[in-house]
Design an enzyme around this catalytic site. Structure first.
Site, PDB file in Angstrom:
ATOM      1  N   SER A 160       0.872  -1.182   0.000  1.00 10.42           N
ATOM      2  CA  SER A 160       0.000   0.000   0.000  1.00 10.42           C
ATOM      3  C   SER A 160       0.903   1.224   0.000  1.00 10.42           C
ATOM      4  CB  SER A 160      -0.861  -0.017   1.278  1.00 10.42           C
ATOM      5  OG  SER A 160      -1.451   1.234   1.522  1.00 10.42           O
ATOM      6  N   TYR A 192      -1.588  -0.885  10.511  1.00  7.06           N
ATOM      7  CA  TYR A 192      -1.694  -1.045   9.056  1.00  7.06           C
ATOM      8  C   TYR A 192      -0.406  -0.574   8.364  1.00  7.06           C
ATOM      9  CZ  TYR A 192      -3.887  -0.986   4.433  1.00  7.06           C
ATOM     10  OH  TYR A 192      -4.192  -1.226   3.111  1.00  7.06           O
TER      11      TYR A 192
HETATM   12  N1  LIG Z   1      -8.906  -0.398  -0.513  1.00  4.78           N
HETATM   13  C1  LIG Z   1      -7.817   0.356  -0.550  1.00  4.78           C
HETATM   14  O1  LIG Z   1      -7.878   1.586  -0.645  1.00  4.78           O
HETATM   15  C2  LIG Z   1      -6.463  -0.295  -0.476  1.00  4.78           C
HETATM   16  C3  LIG Z   1      -5.318   0.472  -0.742  1.00  4.78           C
HETATM   17  C4  LIG Z   1      -4.073  -0.115  -0.661  1.00  4.78           C
HETATM   18  C5  LIG Z   1      -3.957  -1.453  -0.335  1.00  4.78           C
HETATM   19  N2  LIG Z   1      -5.074  -2.178  -0.081  1.00  4.78           N
HETATM   20  C6  LIG Z   1      -4.901  -3.577   0.259  1.00  4.78           C
HETATM   21  O2  LIG Z   1      -5.530  -4.369  -0.726  1.00  4.78           O
HETATM   22  C7  LIG Z   1      -5.942  -5.608  -0.156  1.00  4.78           C
HETATM   23  C8  LIG Z   1      -7.400  -5.850  -0.498  1.00  4.78           C
HETATM   24  O3  LIG Z   1      -8.153  -4.807   0.093  1.00  4.78           O
HETATM   25  P1  LIG Z   1      -9.650  -4.453  -0.367  1.00  4.78           P
HETATM   26  O4  LIG Z   1      -9.754  -3.014  -0.486  1.00  4.78           O
HETATM   27  O5  LIG Z   1     -10.054  -5.307  -1.488  1.00  4.78           O
HETATM   28  O6  LIG Z   1     -10.414  -4.853   0.988  1.00  4.78           O
HETATM   29  P2  LIG Z   1     -11.593  -5.880   1.243  1.00  4.78           P
HETATM   30  O7  LIG Z   1     -11.883  -5.852   2.688  1.00  4.78           O
HETATM   31  O8  LIG Z   1     -12.684  -5.626   0.270  1.00  4.78           O
HETATM   32  O9  LIG Z   1     -10.921  -7.261   0.831  1.00  4.78           O
HETATM   33  C9  LIG Z   1     -10.033  -7.933   1.667  1.00  4.78           C
HETATM   34  C10 LIG Z   1     -10.418  -9.394   1.644  1.00  4.78           C
HETATM   35  O10 LIG Z   1      -9.476 -10.126   2.428  1.00  4.78           O
HETATM   36  C11 LIG Z   1     -10.207 -11.086   3.153  1.00  4.78           C
HETATM   37  N3  LIG Z   1      -9.490 -11.484   4.343  1.00  4.78           N
HETATM   38  C12 LIG Z   1      -9.232 -10.749   5.448  1.00  4.78           C
HETATM   39  N4  LIG Z   1      -8.609 -11.485   6.354  1.00  4.78           N
HETATM   40  C13 LIG Z   1      -8.458 -12.725   5.833  1.00  4.78           C
HETATM   41  C14 LIG Z   1      -7.894 -13.927   6.293  1.00  4.78           C
HETATM   42  N5  LIG Z   1      -7.360 -14.021   7.510  1.00  4.78           N
HETATM   43  N6  LIG Z   1      -7.916 -15.000   5.481  1.00  4.78           N
HETATM   44  C15 LIG Z   1      -8.465 -14.938   4.250  1.00  4.78           C
HETATM   45  N7  LIG Z   1      -9.019 -13.817   3.755  1.00  4.78           N
HETATM   46  C16 LIG Z   1      -9.011 -12.733   4.550  1.00  4.78           C
HETATM   47  C17 LIG Z   1     -11.523 -10.407   3.490  1.00  4.78           C
HETATM   48  O11 LIG Z   1     -12.534 -11.358   3.823  1.00  4.78           O
HETATM   49  C18 LIG Z   1     -11.801  -9.631   2.236  1.00  4.78           C
HETATM   50  O12 LIG Z   1     -12.606 -10.340   1.327  1.00  4.78           O
HETATM   51  C19 LIG Z   1      -5.657  -5.508   1.349  1.00  4.78           C
HETATM   52  O13 LIG Z   1      -4.427  -6.153   1.633  1.00  4.78           O
HETATM   53  C20 LIG Z   1      -5.542  -4.013   1.555  1.00  4.78           C
HETATM   54  O14 LIG Z   1      -4.753  -3.711   2.684  1.00  4.78           O
HETATM   55  C21 LIG Z   1      -6.315  -1.641  -0.158  1.00  4.78           C
END
Ligand SMILES: NC(=O)c1ccc[n+]([C@@H]2O[C@H](COP(=O)([O-])OP(=O)(O)OC[C@H]3O[C@@H](n4cnc5c(N)ncnc54)[C@H](O)[C@@H]3O)[C@@H](O)[C@H]2O)c1
Length: 259
Positions: free
Chosen positions: A145, A158
């Site tokens: 991120s 985070y």
């Molecule tokens: N949304 C943003 O703005 C953003 C920005 C930078 C990075 N990210 C990263 O991208 C990734 C995806 O984020 P997102 O926005 O799609 O969020 P999201 O919450 O929609 O998706 C994350 C998914 O991971 C799953 N998850 C969480 N813990 C888990 C576990 N222990 N085992 C299996 N699955 C698990 C959740 O059930 C969920 O479906 C994350 O690592 C997040 O930190 C997101």
């Protein structure tokens, strides 16, 4: 000669695949010809992903807790059993934790974020790498991120976790280069998603839109990113056009971290 972006014949595993970025990326990989093993935690709902992929898609969904070693070993074994090998791994599952200054940040919440975002990413690498070696190599994309590059008030767990993912990426790239495995990470800025709604509401429960607008003002392109824009980067890194890229930190943030 293969078409640019073509992933035909590749077997991909995507964690967090029921979530915003994971499902968008799973769909993009499928659309480019890959087979996808979608992994998400017990209870996660894959119906939207299945619906969007359509009947006949080369998609296999399975539940596993990415932060628990037995579950990780199981999803890797299942992927190999179903499709024969793993060529692409999007190590994406993650949680945001709570929003609180460090003195108020509950230890249990801090540990939980590290357990999923760092231990989970480590375990994915630990179990996927040997499977990829057996298949002759592959491409791993870890999810970091912009929080892996800069600090962010209220998000200590985070931020710490996403910095750690860069270190894991660089180390794995060095270890795995000789085995024909490339390891990169992607570093998105704020993406229009549930996770950002949660962070905005955590930072200012009464006025989350103000937090949204403050973030957007820090982005030269003037808006949050979209899941599909992250998916494009992951799909590129997954494919053979990225064959000389490893150990890289691929920022996709509309310019947010340029100043
Ligand atoms: N949304 C943003 O703005 C953003 C920005 C930078 C990075 N990210 C990263 O991208 C990734 C995806 O984020 P997102 O926005 O799609 O969020 P999201 O919450 O929609 O998706 C994350 C998914 O991971 C799953 N998850 C969480 N813990 C888990 C576990 N222990 N085992 C299996 N699955 C698990 C959740 O059930 C969920 O479906 C994350 O690592 C997040 O930190 C997101």
């Amino acid at each position: 000669m293969t078409h640019p972006g073509d992933l035909s014949g590749k077997i991909a595993v995507v964690t967090g695949a029921a979530g915003a970025i994971g499902s968008a990326t799973s769909l993009m990989l499928l659309s480019r010809g890959a087979s996808v093993v979608a992994v998400d935690r017990p209870g996660a709902d894959f119906s939207e992903l299945h619906g969007a992929a359509g009947a006949g898609a080369s998609l296999h969904a399975t539940h596993a807790d990415a932060s628990q070693e037995a579950d990780v070993a199981a999803y890797v074994a299942e992927a190999v059993k179903v499709f024969g090998r793993i060529d692409v791994f999007f190590n994406n599952a993650g949680v945001e934790g709570v929003v609180a200054p460090i003195p108020d940040y509950p230890l249990a919440a801090f540990e939980q974020v590290l357990q999923v975002n760092v231990v989970g990413v480590f375990l994915g690498l630990k179990h996927v790498i040997p499977a990829m070696v057996k298949g002759g190599g592959g491409s791993i994309v870890n999810m970091s991120s912009v929080a892996g590059l800069i600090g962010s008030p209220g998000l200590s767990a985070y931020v710490a976790s996403k910095h750690a993912v860069i270190g894991l990426t660089r180390t794995a790239a060095i270890e795995c280069g000789p085995q024909n495995i490339r390891v990169n990470c992607v570093n998105p800025g704020p993406i229009e998603s549930r996770m950002m709604r949660s962070i905005e509401a955590g930072a200012a429960p009464a006025s989350p839109q103000v937090v949204h607008d403050q973030f957007a003002q820090r982005i030269p392109l003037g808006r949050y990113g979209r899941c599909e824009e992250v998916a494009s980067m992951v799909a590129f890194l997954a494919g053979d056009e990225a064959r000389y890229l490893t150990g890289g930190v691929f920022v996709i943030d509309g310019g947010m971290t340029t100043s």
